[in-house]
Scaffold this motif. Structure first.
Motif, PDB file in Angstrom:
ATOM      1  N   ASN A   1      79.283  31.269 -26.832  1.00 57.79           N
ATOM      2  CA  ASN A   1      79.405  31.608 -28.244  1.00 57.79           C
ATOM      3  C   ASN A   1      78.303  30.978 -29.078  1.00 57.79           C
ATOM      4  N   VAL A   2      77.879  29.757 -28.732  1.00 56.39           N
ATOM      5  CA  VAL A   2      76.769  29.130 -29.451  1.00 56.39           C
ATOM      6  C   VAL A   2      75.500  29.944 -29.251  1.00 56.39           C
ATOM      7  N   ARG A   3      75.251  30.377 -28.000  1.00 55.45           N
ATOM      8  CA  ARG A   3      74.064  31.177 -27.725  1.00 55.45           C
ATOM      9  C   ARG A   3      74.115  32.488 -28.500  1.00 55.45           C
ATOM     10  N   LEU A   4      75.269  33.148 -28.480  1.00 48.71           N
ATOM     11  CA  LEU A   4      75.423  34.399 -29.219  1.00 48.71           C
ATOM     12  C   LEU A   4      75.242  34.194 -30.707  1.00 48.71           C
ATOM     13  N   LEU A   5      75.709  33.054 -31.210  1.00 46.59           N
ATOM     14  CA  LEU A   5      75.545  32.764 -32.634  1.00 46.59           C
ATOM     15  C   LEU A   5      74.072  32.699 -33.011  1.00 46.59           C
ATOM     16  N   LEU A   6      73.270  32.041 -32.164  1.00 43.34           N
ATOM     17  CA  LEU A   6      71.842  31.924 -32.450  1.00 43.34           C
ATOM     18  C   LEU A   6      71.158  33.285 -32.379  1.00 43.34           C
TER      19      LEU A   6
ATOM     20  N   PHE B   1      76.117  41.751 -45.086  1.00 42.14           N
ATOM     21  CA  PHE B   1      75.843  42.272 -43.752  1.00 42.14           C
ATOM     22  C   PHE B   1      76.894  41.749 -42.768  1.00 42.14           C
ATOM     23  N   ARG B   2      77.237  42.594 -41.807  1.00 44.34           N
ATOM     24  CA  ARG B   2      78.126  42.176 -40.717  1.00 44.34           C
ATOM     25  C   ARG B   2      77.487  42.515 -39.376  1.00 44.34           C
ATOM     26  N   GLN B   3      77.643  41.626 -38.400  1.00 40.87           N
ATOM     27  CA  GLN B   3      77.221  41.925 -37.034  1.00 40.87           C
ATOM     28  C   GLN B   3      78.280  41.451 -36.047  1.00 40.87           C
ATOM     29  N   ALA B   4      78.627  42.347 -35.114  1.00 46.96           N
ATOM     30  CA  ALA B   4      79.559  41.982 -34.052  1.00 46.96           C
ATOM     31  C   ALA B   4      78.822  41.215 -32.969  1.00 46.96           C
ATOM     32  N   LEU B   5      79.414  40.109 -32.538  1.00 49.85           N
ATOM     33  CA  LEU B   5      78.802  39.286 -31.499  1.00 49.85           C
ATOM     34  C   LEU B   5      78.969  39.863 -30.106  1.00 49.85           C
ATOM     35  N   MET B   6      80.024  40.657 -29.910  1.00 46.57           N
ATOM     36  CA  MET B   6      80.322  41.165 -28.575  1.00 46.57           C
ATOM     37  C   MET B   6      81.162  42.421 -28.711  1.00 46.57           C
TER      38      MET B   6
ATOM     39  N   TRP C   1      88.844  28.619 -34.109  1.00 48.73           N
ATOM     40  CA  TRP C   1      87.440  28.442 -33.739  1.00 48.73           C
ATOM     41  C   TRP C   1      86.804  29.707 -33.192  1.00 48.73           C
ATOM     42  N   ALA C   2      87.594  30.700 -32.889  1.00 48.60           N
ATOM     43  CA  ALA C   2      87.042  31.916 -32.283  1.00 48.60           C
ATOM     44  C   ALA C   2      86.484  32.834 -33.359  1.00 48.60           C
ATOM     45  N   ALA C   3      85.241  33.249 -33.179  1.00 53.71           N
ATOM     46  CA  ALA C   3      84.593  34.168 -34.121  1.00 53.71           C
ATOM     47  C   ALA C   3      83.857  35.239 -33.331  1.00 53.71           C
ATOM     48  N   ASP C   4      84.159  36.489 -33.595  1.00 50.65           N
ATOM     49  CA  ASP C   4      83.419  37.567 -32.942  1.00 50.65           C
ATOM     50  C   ASP C   4      82.605  38.389 -33.936  1.00 50.65           C
ATOM     51  N   GLN C   5      82.631  37.999 -35.226  1.00 51.91           N
ATOM     52  CA  GLN C   5      81.833  38.681 -36.251  1.00 51.91           C
ATOM     53  C   GLN C   5      81.043  37.635 -37.037  1.00 51.91           C
ATOM     54  N   LEU C   6      79.762  37.919 -37.240  1.00 50.10           N
ATOM     55  CA  LEU C   6      78.923  37.091 -38.103  1.00 50.10           C
ATOM     56  C   LEU C   6      78.597  37.851 -39.374  1.00 50.10           C
TER      57      LEU C   6
ATOM     58  N   ARG D   1      81.399  33.549 -40.847  1.00 53.77           N
ATOM     59  CA  ARG D   1      81.917  33.999 -39.559  1.00 53.77           C
ATOM     60  C   ARG D   1      83.363  34.429 -39.737  1.00 53.77           C
ATOM     61  N   SER D   2      83.840  35.265 -38.819  1.00 52.25           N
ATOM     62  CA  SER D   2      85.237  35.681 -38.864  1.00 52.25           C
ATOM     63  C   SER D   2      85.652  36.224 -37.511  1.00 52.25           C
ATOM     64  N   HIS D   3      86.927  36.446 -37.368  1.00 53.38           N
ATOM     65  CA  HIS D   3      87.462  37.173 -36.223  1.00 53.38           C
ATOM     66  C   HIS D   3      87.850  38.568 -36.698  1.00 53.38           C
ATOM     67  N   SER D   4      87.666  39.550 -35.830  1.00 54.84           N
ATOM     68  CA  SER D   4      87.840  40.947 -36.235  1.00 54.84           C
ATOM     69  C   SER D   4      89.289  41.376 -36.325  1.00 54.84           C
ATOM     70  N   GLN D   5      90.186  40.623 -35.744  1.00 53.49           N
ATOM     71  CA  GLN D   5      91.569  41.082 -35.685  1.00 53.49           C
ATOM     72  C   GLN D   5      92.135  41.299 -37.089  1.00 53.49           C
ATOM     73  N   ALA D   6      92.793  42.427 -37.284  1.00 52.37           N
ATOM     74  CA  ALA D   6      93.142  42.899 -38.625  1.00 52.37           C
ATOM     75  C   ALA D   6      93.998  41.909 -39.404  1.00 52.37           C
ATOM     76  N   GLN D   7      94.949  41.255 -38.747  1.00 58.79           N
ATOM     77  CA  GLN D   7      95.852  40.411 -39.514  1.00 58.79           C
ATOM     78  C   GLN D   7      95.158  39.171 -40.075  1.00 58.79           C
ATOM     79  N   LEU D   8      93.952  38.868 -39.597  1.00 52.68           N
ATOM     80  CA  LEU D   8      93.216  37.735 -40.136  1.00 52.68           C
ATOM     81  C   LEU D   8      92.234  38.143 -41.215  1.00 52.68           C
TER      82      LEU D   8
END
Length: 399
Positions: free
Chosen positions: A8-13, A94-99, A110-115, A136-143
């Motif tokens: 996740n750190v690598r993906l963040l960079l 802007f939004r970008q999906a990490l994966m 601590w989990a984030a799949d959107q920057l 950063r955020s997580h994509s899951q709708a309820q969050l």
């Protein structure tokens, strides 16, 4: 540190760089490779892809589309203060999906799949003030609420935010139809503080670009889902240089999302949004193909060049414009941040009787963000008579 956290750190960079959707890299021109300009031609498996015959459904489309790799909410405005002096304004999220969706971790604090990245800018005369933020955020709708995520966008009532920068439904208007919004964004403190609080009222309908919202960006079919609200009437306050001014004017909001936006040979683009005084609107862009990524004319691969646009009546009726309908010719350049930037253009669209000059009154509209680009207000004049016809905004990348 676990393997998942290292990944996740690598993906963040990586994503922090590729998230700079409208720029070129650092001090050198953006490289052109198999991934194209800024990675926007990268072949990505597992994500949804923009395609024709994909109906847009509102108000859902105003929200984030986390199963696509990239997305933005992009507002520009041409304003005047009480003394009649012109100001330009930009706010972008802007939004970008990490994966891809199948690889996303379960939601945890601590989990984030959107920057996320936000830009703001105010232009007044020679002054051009710029700020940016990341989230950063997580994509899951309820969050996806401001209470639980640092950044995000929900459709109804509409709310787009990164920290306390936000574009949202006007709480004083009993409406959730995306026609009455409030924009608030400030940066710095004390005498250095700048920003704005603005009320946006739509005076016309949403406009779908391209083929009912699918906007092709290259001959091989790459593209995005793309619509605009070009009919904003804006009123509010802008703070700059320690002074707050009441302003009013016109705004343009672009919405795009995609996963593989460009052809790998395309090195950058020039995008125009125009408010004509007779009530017509015009969006036009060209994507430039270049062999070494420099954006220079000497190495342009004409097969990768692509132009498109939309002619919009005062009532909001839209006519798509094809590559062969549009001729864009740079007439004059200025040296900005060590680059030759075209700041005066000729735009010809014979099918709708357009032959105009588009000029930036001030060249120093360089966005000094992590990945820089040029974004600023322009004036429009008749090519033959020189008469003033309107105002707008111009964005240029890859120079």
């Amino acid at each position: 540190m676990s393997l998942l956290r290292l990944r996740n750190v690598r993906l963040l960079l990586i994503a922090t760089v590729t998230l700079m959707l409208y720029g070129c890299s650092g001090e050198d021109p953006a490289p052109t490779s198999s991934s194209g300009f800024a990675g926007l031609a990268e072949d990505v498996d597992g994500f949804e892809h923009a395609r024709p015959n994909q109906p847009l459904i509102f108000p859902q489309e105003h929200a984030a589309h986390p199963d696509y790799r990239i997305e933005w909410w992009y507002l520009t405005a041409n304003l005047k203060d009480a003394a009649g002096e012109s100001l330009g304004l930009q706010w972008t999220l802007f939004r970008q999906a990490l994966m891809p969706p199948s690889e996303r971790p379960a939601p945890t604090p601590w989990a984030a799949d959107q920057l996320w990245m936000a830009h703001m800018a105010i232009s007044h005369g020679k002054r051009h003030q710029v700020a940016e933020r990341f989230g950063r955020s997580h994509s899951q709708a309820q969050l996806s609420t401001p209470q639980n995520n640092q950044a995000g966008v929900v459709a109804s009532p509409f709310h787009a935010w990164l920290d306390d920068w936000q574009l949202k439904e006007n709480e004083e208007v009993a409406s959730t139809d995306f026609n009455h919004l409030t924009l608030t964004a400030y940066s710095d403190e004390g005498e250095s503080r700048f920003g704005y609080r603005l009320e946006l009222t739509a005076e016309g309908p949403l406009v779908l670009h391209g083929e009912e919202g699918f906007s092709q960006k290259a001959a091989n079919g790459q593209g995005s889902m793309y619509y605009s609200q070009p009919f904003w009437r804006i009123n509010g306050d802008v703070t700059l240089n320690g002074e707050t001014k009441t302003v009013s004017g016109r705004g343009w909001l672009d919405r795009e999302w995609s996963s593989q936006l460009l052809d790998a040979r395309q090195s950058g683009w020039d995008w125009f949004s125009i408010h004509l005084d007779d009530g017509h609107k015009l969006m036009a862009f060209q994507l430039r193909g270049a062999g070494d990524g420099s954006g220079g004319s000497a190495d342009i691969e004409r097969g990768a060049d692509y132009r498109s646009g939309t002619w919009i009546t005062p009532q909001g009726d839209a006519t798509p414009l094809a590559t062969d309908d549009i001729t864009l010719t740079p007439l004059e350049s200025s040296v900005v941040a060590g680059r030759d930037i075209p700041t005066r253009w000729r735009l010809e669209i014979p099918s709708v009787g357009i032959d105009i000059n588009i000029e930036a009154p001030h060249a120093n509209r360089w966005m000094t963000t992590s990945v820089p680009y040029w974004e600023g207000e322009v004036v429009v004049n008749d090519r033959t008579s020189g008469d003033s016809l309107g105002v707008g905004y111009l964005e240029m990348t890859g120079y």
